[in-house]
Design an enzyme around this catalytic site. Structure first.
Site, mmCIF file in Angstrom:
data_model
loop_
_atom_site.group_PDB
_atom_site.id
_atom_site.type_symbol
_atom_site.label_atom_id
_atom_site.label_comp_id
_atom_site.label_asym_id
_atom_site.label_seq_id
_atom_site.Cartn_x
_atom_site.Cartn_y
_atom_site.Cartn_z
ATOM 1 N N GLY A 73 0.796 -1.225 0.000
ATOM 2 C CA GLY A 73 0.000 0.000 0.000
ATOM 3 C C GLY A 73 0.825 1.270 0.000
ATOM 4 O O GLY A 73 0.300 2.356 -0.193
ATOM 5 N N CYS A 108 -23.008 -6.901 -19.056
ATOM 6 C CA CYS A 108 -21.802 -7.087 -18.257
ATOM 7 C C CYS A 108 -20.689 -6.183 -18.771
ATOM 8 O O CYS A 108 -20.455 -6.101 -19.986
ATOM 9 C CB CYS A 108 -21.301 -8.520 -18.359
ATOM 10 S SG CYS A 108 -22.325 -9.716 -17.515
ATOM 11 N N CYS A 127 -18.950 -12.512 -19.498
ATOM 12 C CA CYS A 127 -20.274 -12.552 -20.129
ATOM 13 C C CYS A 127 -20.300 -13.600 -21.251
ATOM 14 O O CYS A 127 -21.213 -14.428 -21.334
ATOM 15 C CB CYS A 127 -20.609 -11.166 -20.680
ATOM 16 S SG CYS A 127 -22.326 -10.955 -21.174
ATOM 17 N N CYS A 139 -26.298 -12.255 -20.768
ATOM 18 C CA CYS A 139 -26.068 -13.520 -20.080
ATOM 19 C C CYS A 139 -26.941 -13.677 -18.842
ATOM 20 O O CYS A 139 -26.935 -14.731 -18.213
ATOM 21 C CB CYS A 139 -24.598 -13.689 -19.710
ATOM 22 S SG CYS A 139 -24.111 -12.746 -18.244
ATOM 23 N N CYS A 186 -27.927 -8.810 -16.599
ATOM 24 C CA CYS A 186 -27.285 -8.569 -17.896
ATOM 25 C C CYS A 186 -28.244 -8.990 -19.007
ATOM 26 O O CYS A 186 -28.816 -10.082 -18.970
ATOM 27 C CB CYS A 186 -25.977 -9.347 -17.982
ATOM 28 S SG CYS A 186 -25.250 -9.319 -19.629
#
Lengths: 283, 359, 267
Positions: A32, A266, A272, A244, A241
């Protein structure tokens, strides 16, 4: 040196790669923490992924298989451009399948498919400093990180809740890494933040214009900032979606006409298409 | 003595200008650039000079670039100095960029939308590798672009957001907009005046200011709602006719930046707009202008205005590169008299200080 | 809530002790052999004209400015003594948002003007680990009441407040973590006389209720008389006279103190 291109493997010269790898090692050692590095001019403009490209160029080898996504999709213009760049200067195999890639360079998304050990996710980062909207002076934010002085970030969340009833950050939602450093996850939607937590893959972040590298090693704790009584809540469109049917993935809104018509699909095109293929196979 | 200095100065200036003319022409063994070549092959320089010179004439802009040896601020200056001599016959009606014959139109906020993404002629996604083939003397003309399909209707992204009430509306003012070319800047400057000033402001200055708002000096959360570039019709209403007639077509670039949340507990959050419009194809300028336009709206939207880009006076007084270059470069003029008085003063101050130190 | 004066811990040991402080700005001595101590629950005023070194002293005592010579000893709530100059920036910053507070003359230096009143009060709580929004808000409301600001203004920005309200908000923001020692730099400077009186009353009541120790820098002798137990008179970087407030003001010994007191009486 490749005779075909006139450039070294991966475009960068070996000394530059070594310098970037040293910065990467330091970044992995201090999860980080932003490590300054001697970012080079690249043949793509600043802000278009020069940091991610330099990181990828430094870690990629001839046996790697590279996937590049922008907004979750392999076919967006910038992803196509970067993938072509590496195909040209490194001659590596490329893929659109998350599961088959050893290195995934991304802008603004984490793939829906769960990553595994040994994979590297390279993020393109525009502004590595999570505090820059609250404190634009870099010297001061460095001091705040050194002293873990992050009260100001919580003040921002407090102000959002007081004003709007919710934290008003929807992307680039700040995270605390390994309980020590406040970090920008890059402008991924907050929806993706939980995927960073204890992820088996190595996550590397490159900011070319701001000349910073940082990292989240595998299985590191990554927490989104919140309050006990206002817990972090990832947001996605309340829809499935249109292609899909997924109700779990992050969705793009597509405007279909100028009379208010729209559908959702998606954002992760590989995910997808994989689902659609499995559905067709099942029928 | 003084007489000799003046005469010598005149001769020196004449000689300097002759020298400049020779430098401008360069090696006489090479063919001279034609204005047509500049207009055609340095088209983006021409666009920039028209925008900052605040005069739409490609031929004159190309001539200015040739005369200025490629110094684009000098060229904008030449064009401004010329346009100020022209009589004004009429003011055009507002351009309808919604009816633009589009060559490029992209949105960063929607993956797909009615009319689609039209990339058009763009540097985007090119790899910035020098193309040594262009160094060859006789460059073959590239093949013509594939003919575009019959243009679909292209609604504006900001309009799509407005339908849902998500985009703050822009109310057309009743008042005649002020005219920066005829009246001096006055503060507080309303948005029409600010936009006029930004439209002819220096691209580099606006770029840096827009960039600063992205880096935390300002309250920017911008998305490119839409950039569109193409041809629009210019119409005027001659007083003797009383109705609009078309006088021609110009190329413009328009950028509408969508900015995150304004709003408070009493007002629901909404997107707000930053707007940029320039002559020709000048995307960087239009985008920077839209960022700075939004930054300058901080006060009206009840945001804290502390960053340089949010200060109306700071931005508008300093964005005009013809004014700025004049004043910066005037430092080259003789300042003998003032400097002499400075010399005397500093000698006096030092003498006093040294005397006191010695005591 | 913090201890009342009767329960004040470790009354026998000073909270802060400074010895032989010296600091020069070029050729000018800003502090010249200054020593002082402040005990829990005690209000000490440092008076003198502008340029006498009193603000410099406050900055050195609070660790914002290192002295050229001398040392400052801080005693933490567990009774351990620490030298300020050996503490390091992280520990000093922590001290400044927990056991200490600093009230600036100009509230703009002590407040975040772009952050709501509630956020201003909550900042120190959040910086020290508070993560419950509801509790932070409750604390902010309680403190707004306590400094006589309408709790309905909790979401308002301080720049919409009057000067007196801004100063009271700065005090609430400082006291919310129950510090034991407060540094105040001319807290009533720049306010109207009637507003000053109200603010002084409020500070007096809070100090008594919370058993705060206060180091108060002021050129206002009347404010010092109202608030302080003890007074230090500074001139040219030196403490020229020191004693209980009534004694110093009613029976000044040093010629400069006499002048200072007389000029107030004359004014």
């Amino acid at each position: 040196m490749s005779a075909a291109t006139g450039y070294n493997f991966g475009y960068l010269d070996e000394d530059t790669k070594r310098m970037i790898r040293r910065a990467l090692l330091k970044a992995v050692a201090i999860p980080g923490h932003q490590v300054p590095f001697g970012s080079r001019e690249m043949p793509l403009p600043y802000g278009w992924g020069t940091g991610g490209i330099q990181v990828t160029a430094s870690v990629i080898g001839p046996a790697d298989r590279l996937k590049v996504i922008d907004q979750g999709a392999d076919d967006t213009t910038n992803a196509v451009s970067i993938r072509r760049f590496f195909a040209r200067v490194a001659g590596v195999e490329t893929t659109e399948r998350t599961a088959e890639a050893s290195i995934i360079q991304t802008r603004h998304r984490i793939p829906e498919t769960t990553l595994r050990e040994g994979q590297i996710l390279v993020y393109q980062v525009p502004m590595p400093e999570p505090l820059f909207r609250l404190e634009p002076r870099v010297a001061e934010t460095k001091r705040m990180h050194a002293l873990a002085d992050y009260g100001l970030m919580h003040v921002k969340l407090y102000e959002d809740i007081a004003r709007h009833g919710h934290v008003a950050i929807s992307y680039n939602y700040p995270v605390m890494v390994n309980g020590r450093y406040l970090m920008s996850p890059s402008p991924i939607p907050a929806f993706d933040n939980p995927k960073m937590h204890r992820n088996p893959a190595l996550q590397l972040f490159g900011a070319g214009r701001e000349k910073r590298i940082y990292a989240v090693p595998p299985y590191t704790e990554v927490r989104s900032l919140d309050f006990e009584d206002h817990p972090f809540e990832p947001v996605r469109a309340r829809a499935g979606c249109a292609l899909c049917g997924s109700r779990e993935s992050y969705l793009d809104e597509v405007v279909t006409d100028d009379a208010g018509g729209r559908i959702f699909v998606c954002s992760d095109t590989d995910y997808c298409q994989g689902r659609q293929a499995r559905q067709e196979a099942a029928e | 003595m003084a007489y000799v200095a003046v005469k010598g100065g005149e001769r020196a200036i004449e000689a300097a200008h002759a020298w400049l003319a020779r430098e401008r022409r360069g090696d006489p063994g090479l063919p001279a650039l034609t204005v047509g070549q500049i207009e055609q092959q340095l088209g983006l320089a021409v666009d920039r000079v028209m925008a900052e010179g605040a005069c739409h004439d490609r031929g004159l802009a190309a001539l200015a670039i040739k005369q200025a040896r490629g110094d684009l601020i000098e060229a904008a200056f030449l064009l401004r100095a010329y346009r100020t001599t022209l009589p004004r016959f009429a003011a055009s009606l507002p351009l309808d960029t919604g009816a633009m014959r589009i060559r490029r139109r992209i949105s960063a906020t929607y993956k797909d939308l009615p009319g689609g993404q039209v990339l058009g002629p763009t540097f985007d996604y090119t790899h910035r590798l020098l193309d040594f083939a262009l160094a060859a003397e006789d460059e073959a003309p590239p093949p013509p672009p594939e003919a575009s399909a019959e243009a679909e209707r292209m609604p504006r992204v900001t309009g799509i957001l407005a339908q849902e009430g998500l985009m703050q509306g822009e109310v057309a003012g009743e008042a005649e907009p002020p005219d920066l070319t005829r009246e001096p800047l006055a503060f507080p400057a309303e948005r029409p005046l600010r936009l006029q000033s930004l439209a002819r402001g220096d691209e580099g200055f606006l770029l840096a200011l827009g960039y600063s708002t992205q880096r935390g000096y300002g309250n920017a959360h911008p998305f490119v709602g839409e950039i569109r570039m193409g041809e629009v019709t210019v119409e005027i209403v001659p007083p003797e006719l009383g109705f609009a007639i078309e006088i021609g077509e110009i190329t413009v670039t328009e950028c509408q930046m969508v900015n995150q949340f304004a709003g408070s507990k009493t007002e629901p959050p909404q997107f707000t707009r930053g707007y940029g419009l320039t002559f020709g194809h000048a995307e960087r300028k239009a985008m920077a202008m839209a960022l700075v336009d939004r930054a300058l709206r901080a006060r009206e939207l009840g945001e804290e205005a502390t960053a340089p880009a949010e200060s109306e006076e700071f931005v508008l007084y300093h964005c005009d590169n013809v004014e700025a270059t004049g004043f910066v470069e005037h430092l080259k003029l003789p300042h003998y008299v003032d400097f002499q008085s400075e010399l005397e003063k500093i000698r006096q101050l030092r003498a006093t200080a040294l005397r006191e130190a010695a005591e | 809530m913090s201890a009342s004066p009767m329960e004040a811990p470790l009354l026998e040991a000073p909270l802060l002790e400074a010895s032989d402080l010296a600091l020069r700005y070029g050729a000018v001595p800003a502090l010249d052999g200054v020593s002082l101590a402040i005990w829990p629950g005690e209000v000490v005023a440092i008076v003198g004209e502008s340029g006498s070194g009193k603000t410099t002293l406050l900055r050195v005592l609070s660790g914002l400015l290192p002295p050229d010579a001398g040392s400052v000893l801080y005693r933490d709530p567990e009774g351990r003594a620490q030298r300020l100059e050996a503490m390091g920036e992280a520990a000093l910053r922590r001290l400044h948002r927990t056991d200490w507070g600093f009230v600036h003359q100009n509230p703009r230096d002590g407040l975040r003007l772009g952050v709501s009143a509630g956020g201003n009060i909550g900042e120190r709580l959040m910086a020290t680990g508070a993560r419950h929004y509801g509790s932070i808000r409750e604390a902010a409301i309680a403190w707004l009441r306590r400094v006589e600001i309408d709790p309905a203004r909790i979401d308002a920005l301080p720049r919409t407040f009057s000067g007196g309200m801004q100063q009271r908000l700065q005090i609430a923001r400082t006291l919310v973590t129950h510090p034991r020692l407060i540094f105040m730099d001319e807290p009533t400077g720049g306010l109207d006389v009637s507003v000053q009186a109200r603010l002084l009353d409020l500070i007096r009541a809070l100090v008594a209720d919370l058993g705060l120790a206060v180091l108060l820098v002021t050129h206002d002798i009347a404010a010092a008389r109202l608030l302080a137990h003890r007074i230090l008179v500074m001139r040219h970087g030196k403490v020229v006279e020191e004693g209980l407030t009534d004694r110093v003001l009613d029976d000044p010994q040093h010629a400069y103190t006499q002048l200072l007191v007389a000029s107030v009486l004359a004014a």
